[in-house]
Motif scaffolding. Structure first.
Motif, PDB file in Angstrom:
ATOM      1  N   PHE A  54       0.842  -1.202   0.000  1.00 53.55           N
ATOM      2  CA  PHE A  54       0.000   0.000   0.000  1.00 53.55           C
ATOM      3  C   PHE A  54       0.870   1.243   0.000  1.00 53.55           C
ATOM      4  CE2 PHE A  54       0.332  -1.163   4.548  1.00 53.55           C
ATOM      5  CZ  PHE A  54       0.608   0.042   5.158  1.00 53.55           C
ATOM      6  N   ASN A  82      -9.009   1.648   0.430  1.00 53.24           N
ATOM      7  CA  ASN A  82      -8.582   0.268   0.190  1.00 53.24           C
ATOM      8  C   ASN A  82      -9.505  -0.473  -0.762  1.00 53.24           C
ATOM      9  OD1 ASN A  82     -10.338   0.353   2.780  1.00 53.24           O
ATOM     10  ND2 ASN A  82     -10.446  -1.800   2.138  1.00 53.24           N
ATOM     11  N   ARG A 102      -7.063  -6.517   6.783  1.00 57.36           N
ATOM     12  CA  ARG A 102      -6.406  -5.471   5.986  1.00 57.36           C
ATOM     13  C   ARG A 102      -6.434  -4.140   6.743  1.00 57.36           C
ATOM     14  NH1 ARG A 102      -2.440  -4.826   2.475  1.00 57.36           N
ATOM     15  NH2 ARG A 102      -2.816  -3.247   0.901  1.00 57.36           N
ATOM     16  N   LEU A 106      -3.566  -1.191   7.916  1.00 57.07           N
ATOM     17  CA  LEU A 106      -3.615   0.205   7.425  1.00 57.07           C
ATOM     18  C   LEU A 106      -3.716   1.188   8.598  1.00 57.07           C
ATOM     19  CD1 LEU A 106      -6.009  -0.452   4.395  1.00 57.07           C
ATOM     20  CD2 LEU A 106      -3.561   0.087   4.260  1.00 57.07           C
ATOM     21  N   TRP A 124     -17.179   0.566   4.292  1.00 60.00           N
ATOM     22  CA  TRP A 124     -15.908  -0.193   4.240  1.00 60.00           C
ATOM     23  C   TRP A 124     -16.088  -1.630   4.708  1.00 60.00           C
ATOM     24  CZ3 TRP A 124     -12.671  -2.678   7.690  1.00 60.00           C
ATOM     25  CH2 TRP A 124     -12.946  -2.530   9.051  1.00 60.00           C
ATOM     26  N   ASP A 338      -4.269   0.663  -2.483  1.00 54.19           N
ATOM     27  CA  ASP A 338      -4.609   0.989  -1.104  1.00 54.19           C
ATOM     28  C   ASP A 338      -3.647   2.063  -0.620  1.00 54.19           C
ATOM     29  OD1 ASP A 338      -6.172  -1.220  -1.534  1.00 54.19           O
ATOM     30  OD2 ASP A 338      -5.561  -2.285   0.294  1.00 54.19           O
TER      31      ASP A 338
END
Lengths: 410, 410
Positions: A54, A82, A102, A106, A124, A338
């Motif tokens: 990312f 993302n 994930r 992040l 999300w 991302d």
């Protein structure tokens, strides 16, 4: 996971790097203003980003006037965009687990950059399945805003990292006949839930068939007073309505987040315009957060634009950015990956811009309150002045361009 | 005529021409949308422009859906930006004569491109002397909107060229105790006066000391129904207030012109944002028209920003452009030269965008009418939700960025 056939360009900013130096400096200043400069990313965060594929970007603001009676009110604002880690035909519990895994990475990266307030993208906790017009299995993914798995997951992270987290989810409101809502939950930096706000304006455009799933929010325009500033959340399509932004500002917001899910074919030329205009017009910071990547569904759906049925949503173009009340903005995150954006700002700039630009004084709110009230009446008569030389009957078609002066184009 | 020492860049668009082809195509599409392409300028107009040192640009729109019950409503929209031909210390009659002579040429060029409706820049009959805070001699240049020399001059041209002309002037209202107003006069293509509108929002910012000269207009948001479409005029600083644009749209405008006088140091990064956002949000065409060049005054004046007194206004950066309701825009005229922009559009796109984007349906005007009404009351209470874990007394300063996670910047 199927990628679209074409290679997506990374970002406008990357392309502008290919300008000759004098042009680049000039263009960047006009397109982005000159308040933000890039700052170094901590090595640990850079490594985490490289290992987990990312992007991380960090900026710091310049030019805020030091005040004599208020200390700078420095806040690091984060935006996370993302892709969905697994496609929408996977079992929904697997999808949610992958999303949480994930997001844990992040948010850890955001924490590593010292982010105080972070906003995730719209919905999300789901694939953006409303394009399909189908209900199952994805309606099952809607969850409680007070004790669903996603809010519990984030409360823990908020506490761990001392971070306010804005979590836009598909909500299941069990108190109101299991209604589905498009809701942003605001989680305190101590892990408590400060409140929630449901989307005020529901799209009826293109693949965004969301009016089939939920209705307009009824909670007004709450502004959440957090340890790191006063926050409003204009969810996705609400960014097209300037009054939506303004309402949060009238209620005292200093930062208005715009968690979104929007695709290149529909809105990309608009994306850099709307949140930024709202920052200028309302003397607030605005933060646009957009999904990224392509989502593919098992059954083909149509887009209502005469094209054949298809299974994918087009390209969510990311490009999350922050805009300041003086009109400057940061470069965006990429269109392709991302990413975590961290911007250090001084909230004092809001009141400074109010003082310097005088919009609160010159807004003539009373005039507009009256106009809007009149407009809502069935007997509203628009204020028009008709050229008396026009024919009386009906409304005239504009005349074609003058024949004598028409060599420009056929 | 004194030019600023630095060499001004011509335009963002010119600089973008220096991008590698793939980047250029990509960047232009995102920054401008893809609805407009350049069209050939008639040879006679090109010659006129070269001989008289001004720029001409012409664009044509693509992608408007052919309708079955409405013929295309094609209009060629013009925007004219110009420097003051002689500086503000010349005798005022000489200044006015030079302005009229220059404008006669520019409007002739617009006619040569088939323009149906043209808008001139704000206060085109004066140097923009309000920076000085002085009254004389320039207050003498304010003139009647019904029979002053400027409106008489333009009525003749409107008749000659069958062109609607929007003429933003400094007005002397003899009926109301000789008040000065900032007014746009709308002249019919047959030479008659359709009406006028005075500026709704008066700047108090930087060198724009206009509140010392005139007050807010009281004529609402009239929309002028002309032979070539329905027109609203949001004068200059009014572009910062989204409700000003929206009010013209609620009254039925299809094109909203924004005649302006604004300088690079103040607003250039905002210029491409505001009119374009208004086009998107209101499903209308918007046309930003800005002055160009530098105006120098005999007596130094201050700008209220701590810098020394100075005699010039900085750089009026031109860059006039048209934005369409689908978010596309034309390239702008230059930042450096007088210019005439001609854009052929189809007004049918307004209703098509209303249908496709659904903003009239999703605007929730009643909610905002109530909010604005409440906001105007002295006892207005903003809708806020305070994190209950915050200290009770007073308003908390945001905490500084966390020490443990602060390596980004010092």
């Amino acid at each position: 996971m199927s990628a679209p056939a074409k290679v997506e360009m990374e970002s406008v900013e990357s392309s502008l790097e290919n300008l000759p130096p004098q042009d680049k400096t000039f263009v960047q200043k006009i397109l982005y203003g000159d308040s933000f400069s890039a700052v170094e990313i901590p090595e640990a965060v850079r490594q985490m980003a490289a290992q987990n594929d990312f992007e991380v970007k960090a900026f710091k603001q310049h030019g805020v006037i030091p005040e004599q009676t208020r200390a700078p009110r420095i806040v690091r604002v984060g935006a996370i965009q993302n892709k969905i880690p697994v496609q929408p035909d996977a079992p929904i519990q697997e999808q949610l687990r992958a999303l949480h895994e994930r997001m844990a990475v992040l948010i850890q990266a955001a924490a590593g950059m010292g982010v105080n307030v972070v906003c995730l993208q719209e919905g999300w906790n789901i694939p953006f399945f409303m394009c399909t017009r189908e209900r199952y299995p994805w309606c099952e993914m809607a969850e409680s805003a007070t004790n669903g798995p996603t809010v519990l997951f984030l409360q823990e992270l908020a506490r761990t990292y001392n971070m306010v987290i804005i979590s836009p989810i598909l909500e299941r409101d069990e108190v109101h006949m299991n209604q589905i809502k498009n809701t942003a939950v605001v989680i305190s930096n101590n892990g408590g839930i400060i409140g929630k706000h449901s989307k005020n304006h529901i799209p009826r455009v293109g693949d965004f068939n969301e009016a089939s799933y939920y209705v307009e929010g009824t909670d007004g325009h709450p502004v959440f007073e957090t340890a790191f500033g006063k926050i409003g959340i204009a969810i996705c399509y609400g960014r097209h309505h300037p009054l939506n932004w303004q309402a949060f500002a009238l209620n005292g917001a200093e930062m208005i987040f715009n968690p979104s899910a929007t695709v290149a074919g529909l809105s990309e030329p608009l994306w850099g315009i709307e949140a930024r205009n709202a920052a200028i017009a309302n003397s607030v910071y605005t933060i646009g957060v957009n999904r990224v990547g392509c989502e593919t569904y098992p059954n083909a759906f149509t887009s209502g634009n005469g094209t054949p049925a298809h299974k994918d949503f087009g390209w969510f173009f990311g490009s999350s950015y922050l805009a300041a009340p003086n009109g400057s903005r940061t470069p965006g995150l990429s269109r392709t990956h991302d990413g975590v954006l961290c911007t250090e700002i001084d909230l004092n700039l809001c009141r400074q811009c109010q003082d310097i630009w005088s919009f609160p004084m010159t807004g003539r709110h009373e005039m507009y309150a009256k106009l809007l009230t009149a407009y809502c009446r069935d007997d509203f008569v628009p204020q028009t002045v008709r050229d008396p030389s026009l024919p009386v009957a009906g409304r005239q078609q504009p005349q074609p361009a003058q024949a004598q002066a028409s060599p420009v184009c056929k």
